[in-house]
Design an enzyme around this catalytic site. Structure first.
Site, PDB file in Angstrom:
ATOM      1  N   HIS A  75       0.846  -1.203   0.000  1.00 21.89           N
ATOM      2  CA  HIS A  75       0.000   0.000   0.000  1.00 21.89           C
ATOM      3  C   HIS A  75       0.875   1.244   0.000  1.00 21.89           C
ATOM      4  O   HIS A  75       2.081   1.168   0.260  1.00 21.89           O
ATOM      5  CB  HIS A  75      -0.900   0.015   1.250  1.00 21.89           C
ATOM      6  N   ASP A  77       0.718   5.096   1.936  1.00 20.35           N
ATOM      7  CA  ASP A  77       0.019   5.626   3.108  1.00 20.35           C
ATOM      8  C   ASP A  77      -0.889   6.789   2.742  1.00 20.35           C
ATOM      9  O   ASP A  77      -0.521   7.647   1.937  1.00 20.35           O
ATOM     10  CB  ASP A  77       1.028   6.094   4.160  1.00 20.35           C
ATOM     11  N   HIS A 131       4.822   0.090  -0.033  1.00 16.11           N
ATOM     12  CA  HIS A 131       5.576  -0.732   0.917  1.00 16.11           C
ATOM     13  C   HIS A 131       4.671  -1.816   1.492  1.00 16.11           C
ATOM     14  O   HIS A 131       3.443  -1.738   1.352  1.00 16.11           O
ATOM     15  CB  HIS A 131       6.195   0.138   2.021  1.00 16.11           C
ATOM     16  N   ARG A 140       7.569  -8.704  15.781  1.00 22.27           N
ATOM     17  CA  ARG A 140       8.078  -7.406  15.308  1.00 22.27           C
ATOM     18  C   ARG A 140       7.118  -6.311  15.737  1.00 22.27           C
ATOM     19  O   ARG A 140       5.914  -6.507  15.735  1.00 22.27           O
ATOM     20  CB  ARG A 140       8.177  -7.450  13.786  1.00 22.27           C
TER      21      ARG A 140
HETATM   22  O1  LIG Z   1       5.200  -1.914  10.255  1.00 18.51           O
HETATM   23  C1  LIG Z   1       5.755  -1.327   9.325  1.00 18.51           C
HETATM   24  O2  LIG Z   1       6.976  -1.319   9.174  1.00 18.51           O
HETATM   25  C2  LIG Z   1       4.936  -0.618   8.282  1.00 18.51           C
HETATM   26  C3  LIG Z   1       3.655  -0.066   8.808  1.00 18.51           C
HETATM   27  C4  LIG Z   1       2.904   0.666   7.747  1.00 18.51           C
HETATM   28  O3  LIG Z   1       3.155   0.562   6.583  1.00 18.51           O
HETATM   29  C5  LIG Z   1       1.826   1.568   8.144  1.00 18.51           C
HETATM   30  O4  LIG Z   1       1.490   1.625   9.340  1.00 18.51           O
HETATM   31  O5  LIG Z   1       1.292   2.259   7.257  1.00 18.51           O
HETATM   32 FE   LIG Z   2       2.265   2.117   5.472  1.00 19.26          FE
END
Ligand SMILES: O=C(O)CCC(=O)C(=O)O
Ligand SMILES: [Fe+2]
Length: 189
Positions: A75, A77, A131, A140
């Protein structure tokens, strides 16, 4: 109960630092676009920035290798920009040739993504990087800070960044409904 209240001031402090950092990065982006550094201030309404934690549980041993399963789908952001901290590998970005690259965990470094809104307002001069998070072998956590306008704001390419005679690269987007649509797609609903 005390424990929770004890940490609240530190969380607020973190939030305000990230908001200041977000303002600074946005000012730098504005200058890069040939705009005044505070250009976007008048477009954001009452900014509704968001600070959140993401937890990804370690995948079962039977899960295929990294890259084959997404813990968070690809996606961009719905933000002007996102500032991120991570404690374990798992985050990947997609390059313009379509290849996915791991974002390494670098102690002391933060990850910054430009978001859809900046891409749209800048008519594509600034790009949001797709990403995702792949299945992780160890638990994680990430901290994500989204630098955002108010929810009712409509984001549309700025006239002055559209070449004469060409149509805008993107349609206007209502920040409220777009956010809800992505939340639904991320959660598979
Ligand atoms: O957890 C991550 O590294 C990415 C999180 C992410 O892409 C988001 O919260 O929009
Ligand atoms: Fe994100």
């Amino acid at each position: 109960m005390e424990f929770y209240h004890e940490h609240f001031p530190r969380s607020l402090e973190l939030f305000h630092h990230l908001a200041r950092l977000g303002d600074g990065i946005l000012a730098a982006c504005s200058l890069d676009l040939g705009l005044d550094e505070d250009f976007f201030t008048g477009f954001l309404g009452e900014p509704l920035h968001r600070l959140g934690l993401n937890h990804y549980g370690a995948a079962a041993a039977s899960v295929p290798g990294p890259g084959e399963v997404s813990a968070m789908s690809p996606h961009v952001d719905l933000s002007l920009l996102t500032i991120l901290d991570q404690d374990e590998p798992g985050l990947e970005v997609r390059a313009s040739d379509g290849a996915w690259h791991q974002v390494p965990v670098v102690p002391g470094a933060l990850v910054v993504f430009l978001g859809d809104y900046l891409q749209r307002w800048s008519n594509g001069l600034h790009r949001a990087v797709p990403h995702r998070v792949v299945a992780v072998r160890r638990d994680r956590m990430s901290i994500q800070y989204k630098h955002r306008p108010d929810y009712g704001v409509v984001v549309a390419p700025l006239d002055r960044l559209i070449r004469p005679g060409e149509p805008p690269a993107y349609a206007p987007l209502d920040t409220g409904s777009g956010y809800l649509a992505v939340l639904r797609s991320l959660l598979g609903r």
